[in-house]
Write a protein that holds these residues in place. Sequence first.
Motif, PDB file in Angstrom:
ATOM      1  N   LEU A  65     -29.713  25.415 -34.853  1.00 21.54           N
ATOM      2  CA  LEU A  65     -28.707  24.559 -34.216  1.00 21.54           C
ATOM      3  C   LEU A  65     -28.733  23.148 -34.793  1.00 21.54           C
ATOM      4  CD1 LEU A  65     -29.169  25.782 -30.554  1.00 21.54           C
ATOM      5  CD2 LEU A  65     -27.107  26.107 -31.961  1.00 21.54           C
ATOM      6  N   ASP A  66     -29.917  22.643 -35.071  1.00 16.88           N
ATOM      7  CA  ASP A  66     -30.025  21.299 -35.649  1.00 16.88           C
ATOM      8  C   ASP A  66     -29.386  21.237 -37.036  1.00 16.88           C
ATOM      9  OD1 ASP A  66     -31.275  20.432 -33.340  1.00 16.88           O
ATOM     10  OD2 ASP A  66     -33.299  20.505 -34.204  1.00 16.88           O
ATOM     11  N   ALA A  67     -29.550  22.296 -37.820  1.00 18.59           N
ATOM     12  CA  ALA A  67     -28.946  22.329 -39.159  1.00 18.59           C
ATOM     13  C   ALA A  67     -27.421  22.392 -39.057  1.00 18.59           C
ATOM     14  CB  ALA A  67     -29.483  23.524 -39.950  1.00 18.59           C
ATOM     15  N   ILE A  68     -26.910  23.181 -38.136  1.00 23.60           N
ATOM     16  CA  ILE A  68     -25.457  23.251 -37.934  1.00 23.60           C
ATOM     17  C   ILE A  68     -24.957  21.906 -37.416  1.00 23.60           C
ATOM     18  CG2 ILE A  68     -23.624  24.317 -36.553  1.00 23.60           C
ATOM     19  CD1 ILE A  68     -25.261  26.945 -36.758  1.00 23.60           C
ATOM     20  N   GLY A  69     -25.685  21.320 -36.485  1.00 23.94           N
ATOM     21  CA  GLY A  69     -25.309  20.013 -35.948  1.00 23.94           C
ATOM     22  C   GLY A  69     -25.265  18.947 -37.028  1.00 23.94           C
ATOM     23  N   ALA A  70     -26.224  18.977 -37.949  1.00 22.57           N
ATOM     24  CA  ALA A  70     -26.241  18.007 -39.050  1.00 22.57           C
ATOM     25  C   ALA A  70     -25.019  18.190 -39.945  1.00 22.57           C
ATOM     26  CB  ALA A  70     -27.530  18.146 -39.858  1.00 22.57           C
TER      27      ALA A  70
END
Length: 172
Positions: A65-70
């Motif tokens: 999720l953090d990678a998609i959010g970035a």
Amino acid sequence: MSTTPHPQVVVVMGVAGTGKTTIGPLVAEAMALPYAEGDDFHPAANVAKMSAGVPLDDTDRAPWLDAIGAWAHDRAGLGGVVSSSALKRTYRDRLRAAAPGVVFLHLTGDRELIEGRMSARKGHFMPTALLDSQFATLQPLEEDEAGVAVDVSGTPEEIAARAVAALRALAG
């Protein structure tokens, strides 16, 4: 929306088999925006776990999720379309924390239809056996969340056309 001054970053969400990987690129093309496949953001350990028929837990999903959010954050003001199951409100909140302007396109459908589509697809790491866990985890969009729900019955082109129309209406 490609002509609007502030193109949207759209997260195409839904349980496995709703067509995120099929509909996402069609929506992106219609909106003249880049598309990113959410599955490509998974660490190898997540793919191995799902391939073995083991559902991911929240700890597994956090770096994904953090990678998609970035990615979504980097597309702010530029627009883009990315797929992510984003099944729980807390997951969507995490994505919104990284990229406050994201909107969600929730692909919805009858379990029987989705299971049939999952059974027919080839070469995907997500087994049909995990569909029940996906539906058990799913928390549909709430009224205070920016987004639209679109039914996945019909052809990919019909679904994408309904999705783009709903997203345009949402953007006002």
